[in-house]
Design an enzyme around this catalytic site. Structure first.
Site, mmCIF file in Angstrom:
data_model
loop_
_atom_site.group_PDB
_atom_site.id
_atom_site.type_symbol
_atom_site.label_atom_id
_atom_site.label_comp_id
_atom_site.label_asym_id
_atom_site.label_seq_id
_atom_site.Cartn_x
_atom_site.Cartn_y
_atom_site.Cartn_z
ATOM 1 C CD GLU A 93 -2.818 -0.473 2.624
ATOM 2 O OE1 GLU A 93 -2.709 0.600 3.248
ATOM 3 O OE2 GLU A 93 -3.421 -1.452 3.070
ATOM 4 C CG ASP A 100 -3.356 8.271 8.118
ATOM 5 O OD1 ASP A 100 -3.299 7.044 8.303
ATOM 6 O OD2 ASP A 100 -3.599 8.787 7.017
ATOM 7 C CE1 TYR A 114 -7.449 -0.821 7.699
ATOM 8 C CE2 TYR A 114 -6.531 -0.130 5.584
ATOM 9 C CZ TYR A 114 -6.453 -0.198 6.963
ATOM 10 O OH TYR A 114 -5.384 0.375 7.607
#
Lengths: 259, 394
Positions: A48, A59, A171
């Site tokens: 990735e 994040d 995911y």
């Protein structure tokens, strides 16, 4: 290489996939190819590659700082696709970025740039399924997998809706919060894995940083483990980077072999 | 379902982890917004705690000087010194009804953080305020104010260390603690339902103006002028007048030190005037960005207007021509700050000074008509130290 091909191949060998995340251009554009090679040599099955955004809200600090270093080094979407096209690898590549960069480039252009540079999947953490219709159409036309996230707080109703839209893999976010290495992998992981009933491969991310954690996640039913911040920490240290990346990838991959 | 759009703007561009929380918030808001019990309590807080209604004051000296009749909507007289409390009372009360125990908020100048601390401590919440590390230095008295009222202030060291980064950090806190926490956004920005909800809680400003101006003048104003960063005071005063097509709505943005750019940064905060469509912090709106879509840092003498985006509804109203975006730069705002203080004995916040500055610039041309209302969204006490430094050339 298609993501499904890779997952099938691994599954026939009774292995879960190691998906390794790094931010393209961190710490500089020239360093990325060797970093990718080291990860693959260590056992990474899928890479990735983050395309850095100025405001990465999904994040944690580790990847935000990596994004800042990469932006400072001059990484931008044009250079990103050039870099990806230049990589000589035989594993699937996934692009992870934020929606505004895709939006500004134009959805179709971004997706065709993905195809032309050899990217097989796209993860956009600030694009929930509800807003994804246009991008999903473009991805489907061009044969790029659009990967959605499922979190512990995602309701069963939403899980069903997300699975209908998913391809490549789903995911699974193992816990609440943002990305970042943690010392524990909680029971929440097993719970969320048991709630996601699908034939699409399930890759678990957020907080995994070693082989022992990876083997627990795989034992709980994951088809893949996603590791980012632990690799990015090594890159940030600047100390013997490629060798240590390879070692860590090797350690985590050893936890991905199903007994 | 994705939230209602304002034309092509708005939406819910957030990580999946937040989608259930936004659904819950939307349901909670729909459930309580017309609930008699909730509305009664909201009215009580607005009246007895915030000090509403605020006066609509005829600024005689300024009117005489500029040749048009000017009224100031005195939001500077709301408890805490700005309109911000209207929204924090509303959202904190909603969070209480929804059973949340913890509030997180972002703040730029500290006004919204202070208003959140006020409502939060009063209603029994544990309050966490994220503030850019640069802003905690620029506005240290506001940090102290928040702490006095029991809020925990977290300086944000990431990115440009200003409002944009504080929002990112508050979002991260919310993502991690979504079960017991309400994220109390301070402006008409972010994912649905925030732009709508904050607008509704602020719309008390315009509702009051509508009544007050009818009592005083027997008609609606020709223009309403409000400063615009995220745009909550502007939407608050505009909302009730959107259907009154003869009332010109003017949103004044911060022109900073010039309508120019350096690497990665704009020298202004005029996203409505010169920004482009994009996605930032949960919504599609007009933003300051480079050609690739990286967000540019914004700039203004006033921390409260220093933001790279703007509320999606404002972007839409601007696109369809219902509101007129204008720009006042730092120097004009500073001049207006002094001039209003001298003329009327009212020290405006640097944010509100931008609205005042535009009226001072545009009134004589006639473009604002004969009867003008300025939203005086806050008082200038918080800016005294900064303005004094600028005056002395420090």
């Amino acid at each position: 290489m298609k993501l499904s091909t890779k997952f099938n191949e691994l599954s026939s060998r009774n292995e879960a996939a190691l998906l390794a995340y790094v931010c393209a251009g961190d710490p500089n554009i020239e360093a990325t190819p060797a970093i990718v090679d080291a990860l693959i040599k260590g056992g990474a099955d899928i890479i990735e590659l983050g395309l850095p955004f100025s405001d990465p809200v999904a994040d944690g600090p580790t990847i935000q700082e990596a994004s800042e270093r990469a932006l400072e080094a001059g990484m931008d979407p044009d250079r990103y696709f050039e870099l990806v096209a230049s990589l000589d690898v035989d594993v699937p590549l996934v692009c992870m970025t934020y929606y505004n960069l895709i939006f500004q480039r134009g959805l179709d252009k971004f997706v065709t740039d993905c195809v032309n540079s050899g990217i097989s999947g796209l993860i956009v953490p600030d694009l929930p399924a509800e807003e994804s219709e246009d991008l999903a159409r473009s991805c489907s036309t061009n044969g790029v997998d659009l990967i959605f996230l499922i979190a512990p707080v995602t309701t069963d109703e939403r899980i069903k809706m997300l699975l209908e839209k998913s391809s490549g893999f789903v995911y699974i976010v193992s816990r609440l919060g943002v990305t970042g290495a943690r010392s524990d992998v909680t029971d929440a992981t097993a719970q969320i894995l048991s709630r996601v009933k699908t034939d699409i491969p399930k890759a678990v991310g957020f907080g995994i940083s070693n082989g022992e954690q990876a083997s627990k996640v795989v034992a709980a039913g994951a088809d893949g483990v996603i590791v980012g911040s632990a690799f990015v920490d090594i890159i940030a240290s600047g100390d013997n980077v490629n060798e240590r990346l390879e070692e860590l990838a090797h350690d985590i991959k050893s936890g991905c072999k199903v007994d | 379902m994705s939230g209602p759009k304002y034309g092509k703007y708005g939406g819910q561009f957030v990580p999946e982890i937040l989608m259930p929380a936004l659904e819950e918030l939307e349901e909670g808001y729909e459930r309580y917004k017309n609930d008699p019990e909730f509305l009664k309590e909201l009215d009580y807080y607005l009246k007895d705690f915030a000090g509403r209604e605020t006066p609509l004051y005829h600024a005689k000296n300024m009117s005489k000087r500029y040749g048009v009749k000017i009224y100031l909507k005195r939001e500077d007289l709301v408890h805490g010194g700005a309109h911000k409390l209207n929204n924090t009372i509303g959202q904190a009360l909603l969070a209480k009804y929804m059973g949340k125990t913890r509030l997180v908020a972002e703040t730029g100048a500290g006004q919204h953080g202070t208003a959140t601390a006020m409502a939060g401590t009063n209603m029994g919440f544990q309050t966490h305020v994220y503030m850019g590390a640069k802003d905690t230095v620029r506005q240290r008295m506001n940090v102290y104010r928040m702490e006095l009222m029991g809020a925990e202030v977290h300086p944000v060291e990431s990115g440009s260390k200003t409002l944009k980064d504080a929002i990112n950090e508050a979002l991260r806190d919310w993502v991690s603690n979504v079960e017991d926490t309400h994220y109390l956004i301070g402006s008409v920005v972010g994912p649905h339902p925030y732009p709508m909800m904050v607008r509704d809680f602020q719309s008390v400003i315009g509702k009051e103006v509508k009544q007050q101006i009818m009592e005083k003048e027997g008609r609606y104003p020709d223009s309403i002028v409000a400063c615009t960063g995220g745009g909550s005071n502007a939407m608050g005063i505009f909302h009730s007048f959107i259907e009154e097509k003869d009332v010109k709505l003017v949103a004044v943005e911060a022109g900073g030190s010039g309508m120019k750019y350096t690497k990665g940064a704009a020298l202004h905060s005029a996203s409505l005037s010169v920004g482009e469509e994009g996605v930032l912090q949960g919504a599609c709106t007009r933003i300051l960005q480079d050609k690739h879509g990286q967000i540019l840092e914004s700039s203004s003498v006033s921390a409260g207007l220093d933001y790279s985006g703007v509320g999606p509804e404002l972007a839409h109203l601007s696109d369809i021509g219902r509101l007129t975006p204008r720009v006042a730069n730092d120097d004009m705002a500073l001049k207006a700050f002094h001039e209003l203080s001298l003329m009327e004995g009212i020290i405006p916040a640097l944010e509100s000074s931008h609205a005042v500055a535009h009226v001072m610039e545009a009134a004589e041309s006639g473009e604002l008509g004969e009867l003008v209302v300025i939203n005086l969204s806050g008082r200038g006490d918080k800016d005294l130290e900064a303005v004094r430094k600028i005056d002395r050339g420090e």
